[in-house]
Design an enzyme around this catalytic site. Sequence first.
Site, PDB file in Angstrom:
ATOM      1  N   TYR A 169       0.806  -1.181   0.034  1.00 16.40           N
ATOM      2  CA  TYR A 169       0.029   0.041  -0.081  1.00 16.40           C
ATOM      3  C   TYR A 169       0.683   1.226  -0.056  1.00 16.40           C
ATOM      4  O   TYR A 169       0.516   2.220  -0.578  1.00 16.40           O
ATOM      5  CB  TYR A 169      -0.891  -0.155   1.415  1.00 16.40           C
ATOM      6  CG  TYR A 169      -1.687   1.195   1.278  1.00 16.40           C
ATOM      7  CD1 TYR A 169      -2.818   1.543   0.360  1.00 16.40           C
ATOM      8  CD2 TYR A 169      -1.341   2.123   2.433  1.00 16.40           C
ATOM      9  CE1 TYR A 169      -3.431   2.799   0.718  1.00 16.40           C
ATOM     10  CE2 TYR A 169      -2.125   3.425   2.469  1.00 16.40           C
ATOM     11  CZ  TYR A 169      -3.100   3.864   1.890  1.00 16.40           C
ATOM     12  OH  TYR A 169      -3.850   4.999   1.946  1.00 16.40           O
ATOM     13  N   GLU A 170       1.890   1.194   0.647  1.00 16.87           N
ATOM     14  CA  GLU A 170       2.887   2.380   0.905  1.00 16.87           C
ATOM     15  C   GLU A 170       3.904   2.219  -0.235  1.00 16.87           C
ATOM     16  O   GLU A 170       4.839   3.290  -0.339  1.00 16.87           O
ATOM     17  CB  GLU A 170       3.361   2.246   2.170  1.00 16.87           C
ATOM     18  CG  GLU A 170       2.489   2.724   3.284  1.00 16.87           C
ATOM     19  CD  GLU A 170       3.351   2.637   4.820  1.00 16.87           C
ATOM     20  OE1 GLU A 170       4.543   2.365   4.904  1.00 16.87           O
ATOM     21  OE2 GLU A 170       2.434   3.321   5.490  1.00 16.87           O
ATOM     22  N   GLY A 223     -10.159   1.388  12.705  1.00 15.98           N
ATOM     23  CA  GLY A 223      -8.942   2.399  13.054  1.00 15.98           C
ATOM     24  C   GLY A 223      -9.254   3.059  14.545  1.00 15.98           C
ATOM     25  O   GLY A 223      -8.428   3.077  15.506  1.00 15.98           O
ATOM     26  N   ASN A 229      -0.430  10.405   2.258  1.00 18.31           N
ATOM     27  CA  ASN A 229      -1.476   9.530   2.663  1.00 18.31           C
ATOM     28  C   ASN A 229      -2.438  10.558   3.384  1.00 18.31           C
ATOM     29  O   ASN A 229      -2.727  10.503   4.493  1.00 18.31           O
ATOM     30  CB  ASN A 229      -1.008   8.331   3.589  1.00 18.31           C
ATOM     31  CG  ASN A 229      -2.115   7.461   3.895  1.00 18.31           C
ATOM     32  OD1 ASN A 229      -3.292   7.643   3.706  1.00 18.31           O
ATOM     33  ND2 ASN A 229      -1.527   6.428   4.512  1.00 18.31           N
ATOM     34  N   TYR A 254      -6.622  11.033  11.480  1.00 24.37           N
ATOM     35  CA  TYR A 254      -5.973  11.321  12.522  1.00 24.37           C
ATOM     36  C   TYR A 254      -6.347  12.558  13.202  1.00 24.37           C
ATOM     37  O   TYR A 254      -6.310  12.954  14.172  1.00 24.37           O
ATOM     38  CB  TYR A 254      -4.288  11.283  12.408  1.00 24.37           C
ATOM     39  CG  TYR A 254      -3.785   9.972  11.983  1.00 24.37           C
ATOM     40  CD1 TYR A 254      -4.348   8.722  12.742  1.00 24.37           C
ATOM     41  CD2 TYR A 254      -2.749   9.619  11.170  1.00 24.37           C
ATOM     42  CE1 TYR A 254      -3.921   7.468  12.305  1.00 24.37           C
ATOM     43  CE2 TYR A 254      -2.384   8.405  10.646  1.00 24.37           C
ATOM     44  CZ  TYR A 254      -2.857   7.283  11.100  1.00 24.37           C
ATOM     45  OH  TYR A 254      -2.453   6.220  10.968  1.00 24.37           O
ATOM     46  N   VAL A 265      -5.088  -1.319   8.067  1.00 18.20           N
ATOM     47  CA  VAL A 265      -6.441  -2.127   7.894  1.00 18.20           C
ATOM     48  C   VAL A 265      -6.539  -2.645   6.491  1.00 18.20           C
ATOM     49  O   VAL A 265      -6.238  -1.804   5.553  1.00 18.20           O
ATOM     50  CB  VAL A 265      -7.581  -1.082   8.456  1.00 18.20           C
ATOM     51  CG1 VAL A 265      -8.898  -1.998   8.224  1.00 18.20           C
ATOM     52  CG2 VAL A 265      -7.271  -0.756   9.839  1.00 18.20           C
ATOM     53  N   GLY A 291     -14.617   1.766  11.412  1.00 17.29           N
ATOM     54  CA  GLY A 291     -14.555   1.998  12.541  1.00 17.29           C
ATOM     55  C   GLY A 291     -13.244   1.234  13.286  1.00 17.29           C
ATOM     56  O   GLY A 291     -12.853   1.234  14.482  1.00 17.29           O
ATOM     57  N   GLU A 303       4.189   2.061  15.608  1.00 13.83           N
ATOM     58  CA  GLU A 303       5.269   2.095  14.306  1.00 13.83           C
ATOM     59  C   GLU A 303       4.441   1.642  13.047  1.00 13.83           C
ATOM     60  O   GLU A 303       4.732   2.524  12.030  1.00 13.83           O
ATOM     61  CB  GLU A 303       6.129   0.785  14.839  1.00 13.83           C
ATOM     62  CG  GLU A 303       6.922   0.223  13.440  1.00 13.83           C
ATOM     63  CD  GLU A 303       8.138   1.616  12.870  1.00 13.83           C
ATOM     64  OE1 GLU A 303       8.399   1.652  11.767  1.00 13.83           O
ATOM     65  OE2 GLU A 303       8.126   2.454  14.038  1.00 13.83           O
TER      66      GLU A 303
END
Length: 166
Positions: free
Chosen positions: A26-27, A102, A129, A136, A92, A100, A88
């Site tokens: 994903y990253e 997260g 991201n 957040y 998901v 929900g 770290e």
Amino acid sequence: MSYFIRPAQLEDVDTILQLIVNLATYEKAADSVKATPEILRKNLFDTPYANTLLAFSGSSSAPGKPIGMALYFFNYSTWTGKPGLYLEDLYVEPEYRGKGLGKMFFRELAKIAKEKDCGRMDWSVLKWNQPSIDFYEKSLNATPMLEWMGMRLETDGIDRLQNLKI
């Protein structure tokens, strides 16, 4: 659909590794994963440098498939004089985002942080991201640390420090 979160156990090593690979994909950094089952077993369970929470579909009495993880460890703040919880990695699976999980992970992490009398929780997020940044800031009311820049030395850099001229 229901979900539950529990601490990882030794028999979850392969699941943890697969979730790490999924996160790295994903990253856009799948080739960067160097972890192996042996390394995870050693560093998460034999000499636990970090801890992992795992999310599953279903219930604790009838678990389904693994759908997420939060890998964290404790650091220390000289300013607060207390330990801190450093998240770290939080991951998901894409089809379970926005449901929900997260918030469930952060609720569990908050319980752990309170039990350990942590003065704060920290984590990093990739600048591109935006969905995570929005989560957040808006859902957790987290504060971006814009005045800080992350620094890193990898294995070869650590090796070079041994020969640093003084």
